[in-house]
Design an enzyme around this catalytic site. Structure first.
Site: not given
Length: 433
Positions: A187, A183, A168, A82
């Protein structure tokens, strides 16, 4: 248990239990907890923070709020990667085939972009016929067949994160490290990763503007991974200028094609080899990073990574020959930005280049905006390189003369040369694990 009591508890800086966090997330997703109470809780977290245990509990609760992918039936050790976001960052499209060619299967769910440029799924959409949406059976079958698939996130993957992020975004609580970290990691956990490699970027084109901010976020995410039993490695990389030379969806696909055939920009290859090597370490096919880099380079020189990329495109319905033949749709209007003087290019602020690319049509100003896949910017020169007067520094691609004229006004403010070469920071700052 009442939400108002949990808001007060966090407001006073107290630690929430796993059960209390589960109550908050579960009831928020079901619509029992109203937006105004969740807003108050998010603001309390923003100011009071969360302990590592709390953040890990929040991550797990969000991961369990929807579908979870079980990759165990495929065998092998799956590693996910990521990036916290940048300009010209197409490393996923390079790493997927390289890492898969080295024996570590890649089953990845990615998102679309909101902001400067398209996300990985937008870039893949520039390949004619490519299917970004597969059902779970098709997704897993492709990974089993060729070791690689990249698809759009399913609608019910971590619904808590989708709902909380939207909240948010409109309550000025985006830049909270526990909320950012949970967050991202929720995932990765829901997608079935056993190993996670994080590219945590800092600089003008990144969400975290300073190295110290990036380091705090990286340590938090690595800590979450350890708490939840996932090997997690964070690479801190510089995003003060775009990665590679192409910024824009079709343009970046073509740059990936060049890179997989051994003609990639030096900075893009350096970051990709670093991240890919750590993916091979986490995948347990090499014992250290240097051996990982050797294996990745071999996949490039042998053509194995390039062939894997073409197979990947074809398996998902894409026209691989259009990519190989460089026949992707590119905007019909282009304009070079020329240097007025000879000298060293001083800087290319990644954020400003990103805004320029978005102005040309390569990104989304709002969620409702559409992307013009053929538009963007190519950096003929990068910071620290010599340019002769009259040589191109940038090449703009737009769908109309009007768009190019608007881009030209922005681009002229970005170009500066000097007699002295600027001092550039290292691309890879440190690795946290």
């Amino acid at each position: 248990m009442r939400m108002v009591d949990l808001i007060e508890k966090k407001r006073e800086g107290e630690i929430l239990s796993k059960e209390e966090i589960g109550f908050i997330i579960g009831n928020y997703v079901q619509g029992v907890i109203p937006e105004y109470q969740m807003s108050a809780w998010a603001m309390a977290v923003y100011f009071r923070g969360m302990s590592l245990d709390e953040t890990a509990d929040l991550t797990l609760a969000m991961a369990q709020s929807g579908d979870q992918l079980d990759l165990s039936a495929l065998g092998g050790r799956f590693v996910d990667k990521h990036s916290t976001g940048g300009v010209g960052d197409k490393t996923t499209l390079l790493l997927g085939p390289m890492v898969a060619a080295c024996g570590v299967p890649v089953a990845k769910m990615s998102g679309r972009g909101l902001g400067h440029t398209g996300g990985t799924i937008d870039k893949l959409s520039a390949v004619p016929g490519f299917r970004v949406e597969l059902n779970q059976e098709e997704f897993l079958a492709q990974v089993k067949k060729i070791g690689l698939s990249v698809i759009a996130q399913t609608g019910n993957l971590v619904p808590a994160d989708k709902k909380l992020y939207a909240l948010r975004d409109v309550t000025a609580t985006v830049s909270s490290v526990p909320l950012i970290a949970s967050s991202v990691m929720s995932k990765k956990i829901a997608a079935g990763a056993q190993g996670i490699v994080l590219d945590v970027k800092y600089g003008s084109g990144a969400f975290m503007k300073t190295l110290e901010e990036a380091r705090v976020l990286a340590k938090t995410m690595v800590g979450i991974g350890k708490e939840l039993g996932r090997q997690t490695i964070a690479v801190l990389s510089n995003m003060n200028q775009p990665l590679g030379r192409a910024v824009g969806n079709s343009l970046e696909i073509l740059e990936v094609a060049d890179a997989l055939q051994g003609k990639g920009p030096i900075d893009l290859m350096e970051v990709s080899l670093e991240l890919g090597a750590w993916m091979l370490v986490a995948g347990q096919v090499v014992s250290d990073v240097e051996k990982g880099k050797e294996k990745l380079r071999a996949s490039l020189t042998s053509g194995a990574a390039w062939n894997k990329f073409l197979s990947f495109l074809s398996e998902q319905g894409g026209d691989a020959q259009a990519v190989a033949g460089r026949h992707l749709k590119i905007a019909p209007w282009n304009l070079p930005i020329l240097a007025h003087d000879s000298g060293f290019v001083q800087e290319f602020d990644a954020h400003k280049i990103g805004i320029l690319a978005m102005t040309l049509g390569a990104g989304r100003a709002t969620k409702e905006s559409s992307i013009d896949l053929g538009t963007g910017v190519v950096l003929a020169k990068k910071a620290g390189e010599w340019v002769e007067a009259g040589e191109p520094i940038l090449q703009l691609y737009g769908s109309s003369k009007e768009t190019l004229a608007e881009g030209l006004m922005l681009a002229n403010r970005l170009v500066s040369v000097g007699n002295e070469a600027p001092e550039l920071p290292p691309l890879i700052e440190e690795v946290i694990q």
